[in-house]
Design a protein around this motif. Structure first.
Motif, short mmCIF file in Angstrom:
data_model
loop_
_atom_site.label_atom_id
_atom_site.label_comp_id
_atom_site.label_asym_id
_atom_site.label_seq_id
_atom_site.Cartn_x
_atom_site.Cartn_y
_atom_site.Cartn_z
N LEU A 99 38.96 -59.62 54.97
CA LEU A 99 38.07 -60.47 55.90
C LEU A 99 36.92 -60.52 55.66
O LEU A 99 36.29 -61.71 55.47
N ASP A 100 36.32 -59.61 55.24
CA ASP A 100 35.02 -59.30 54.54
C ASP A 100 34.84 -60.08 53.53
O ASP A 100 33.66 -60.98 53.30
N LYS A 101 35.66 -60.03 52.38
CA LYS A 101 35.48 -60.68 51.38
C LYS A 101 35.52 -62.09 51.15
O LYS A 101 35.02 -62.89 50.60
N ASN A 102 36.31 -62.74 52.56
CA ASN A 102 36.28 -64.03 52.63
C ASN A 102 35.37 -64.48 53.50
O ASN A 102 35.42 -65.56 54.10
N ASN A 103 34.30 -63.80 53.93
CA ASN A 103 33.32 -64.25 54.87
C ASN A 103 33.59 -64.45 56.26
O ASN A 103 33.10 -65.46 56.89
N ILE A 104 34.36 -63.81 56.79
CA ILE A 104 34.97 -64.16 58.05
C ILE A 104 34.08 -63.47 59.12
O ILE A 104 33.65 -62.22 58.91
N ASP A 105 33.77 -64.01 60.24
CA ASP A 105 32.65 -63.58 61.01
C ASP A 105 33.13 -62.24 61.98
O ASP A 105 34.27 -62.28 61.93
N GLU A 106 32.18 -61.84 62.49
CA GLU A 106 32.68 -60.25 63.33
C GLU A 106 33.71 -60.66 64.51
O GLU A 106 34.50 -59.98 64.48
N GLN A 107 33.30 -61.97 65.01
CA GLN A 107 34.45 -62.08 66.38
C GLN A 107 35.70 -62.28 65.67
O GLN A 107 36.62 -61.90 66.41
N THR A 108 35.89 -63.10 64.70
CA THR A 108 37.03 -63.53 64.18
C THR A 108 37.78 -61.88 63.54
O THR A 108 38.93 -61.91 63.75
N LYS A 109 36.78 -61.18 62.92
CA LYS A 109 37.58 -59.88 62.58
C LYS A 109 37.90 -59.17 63.84
O LYS A 109 39.13 -58.47 63.57
N LYS A 110 37.21 -59.12 64.66
CA LYS A 110 37.77 -58.19 65.93
C LYS A 110 38.97 -58.87 66.59
O LYS A 110 39.92 -58.10 66.92
N ASP A 111 39.07 -60.04 66.50
CA ASP A 111 40.39 -60.85 66.97
C ASP A 111 41.60 -60.52 66.22
O ASP A 111 42.85 -60.23 66.82
N VAL A 112 41.31 -60.43 65.01
CA VAL A 112 42.52 -60.11 63.98
C VAL A 112 42.67 -58.44 64.18
O VAL A 112 43.97 -58.20 64.12
N LEU A 113 41.84 -57.74 64.49
CA LEU A 113 41.92 -56.51 64.68
C LEU A 113 42.76 -55.91 65.88
O LEU A 113 43.64 -55.30 65.91
N PHE A 114 42.35 -56.84 66.86
CA PHE A 114 43.14 -56.62 68.31
C PHE A 114 44.57 -56.98 67.87
O PHE A 114 45.63 -56.32 68.50
N ILE A 115 44.90 -58.20 67.22
CA ILE A 115 46.48 -58.48 66.84
C ILE A 115 46.93 -57.37 66.05
O ILE A 115 48.26 -57.08 66.42
N ALA A 116 46.44 -56.99 64.98
CA ALA A 116 46.81 -55.74 64.14
C ALA A 116 47.25 -54.74 65.29
O ALA A 116 48.30 -54.12 65.20
N TYR A 117 46.27 -54.11 65.82
CA TYR A 117 46.79 -52.99 66.77
C TYR A 117 47.72 -53.33 67.94
O TYR A 117 48.41 -52.52 68.24
N SER A 118 47.80 -54.60 68.22
CA SER A 118 48.86 -54.99 69.27
C SER A 118 50.38 -54.75 68.54
O SER A 118 51.19 -54.74 69.26
N LEU A 119 50.47 -54.93 67.28
CA LEU A 119 51.66 -55.00 66.60
C LEU A 119 51.98 -53.45 65.97
O LEU A 119 53.09 -53.51 65.51
N LYS A 120 51.02 -52.56 66.15
CA LYS A 120 51.50 -51.11 65.75
C LYS A 120 52.56 -50.62 66.15
O LYS A 120 53.37 -50.25 64.96
N ALA A 121 52.86 -50.61 67.44
CA ALA A 121 54.18 -49.89 67.63
C ALA A 121 55.55 -50.45 67.14
O ALA A 121 56.52 -50.00 67.32
N THR A 122 55.42 -51.69 66.60
CA THR A 122 56.54 -52.51 66.09
C THR A 122 56.74 -52.23 64.59
O THR A 122 57.67 -52.23 63.97
N MET A 123 55.55 -51.38 64.05
CA MET A 123 55.92 -50.91 62.57
C MET A 123 55.79 -49.59 62.40
O MET A 123 56.44 -49.17 61.27
N VAL A 124 55.01 -48.65 63.07
CA VAL A 124 54.95 -47.42 62.91
C VAL A 124 56.08 -46.60 63.79
O VAL A 124 56.16 -46.88 64.87
N HIS A 125 56.97 -45.87 62.75
CA HIS A 125 58.08 -45.40 63.43
C HIS A 125 58.25 -43.85 62.68
O HIS A 125 58.92 -43.62 61.77
#
Length: 126
Positions: A99-125
């Protein structure tokens, strides 16, 4: 004033998401913590293209884009992979780097991070 631009648009639409996914995959393939999971994709170009398209569709659909995701849900897609918490965090770090490499702004990165963390329990076993 609240931002009403969709996450899909803030990620650059389909072209932006394609570039981000390509950067994420490249980072995963060179990341010592997870590259053994991703390098085998290079040996099967058809499967690699399919996985790449699923990633693009998943991110585009999940960010509000006009795209249909036809892949597996996250639990099914990661079943039996025994992904550790450390591997998961490494992958999230790669996503943030892309996201940094593609010049994505801080709020958008936070939104993506929130989604990633919301999916964690479906991937980490573990």
């Amino acid at each position: 004033m609240e931002n009403t631009t969709s996450l899909f648009e803030r990620l650059g639409g389909l072209k932006g998401i394609e570039a981000i996914v390509d950067d994420i995959v490249e980072l995963h393939m060179s990341n010592p913590n997870v590259k053994s999971r991703f390098l085998p994709l290079k040996d099967n170009p058809e499967h690699f293209a399919e996985v790449r398209q699923h990633l693009i569709s998943f991110l585009a659909f999940g960010s509000g884009g006009p795209v249909e995701y036809k892949g597996k849900d996250m639990t099914a897609a990661h079943k039996g992979m025994n992904i550790s918490n450390g591997e998961y965090m490494t992958v999230v770090d790669d996503i943030m780097t892309a996201l940094d490499k593609n010049n994505i702004d801080e709020q958008t990165k936070k939104d993506v991070l929130f989604i990633a963390y919301s999916l964690k329990a479906t991937m980490v076993h573990v």
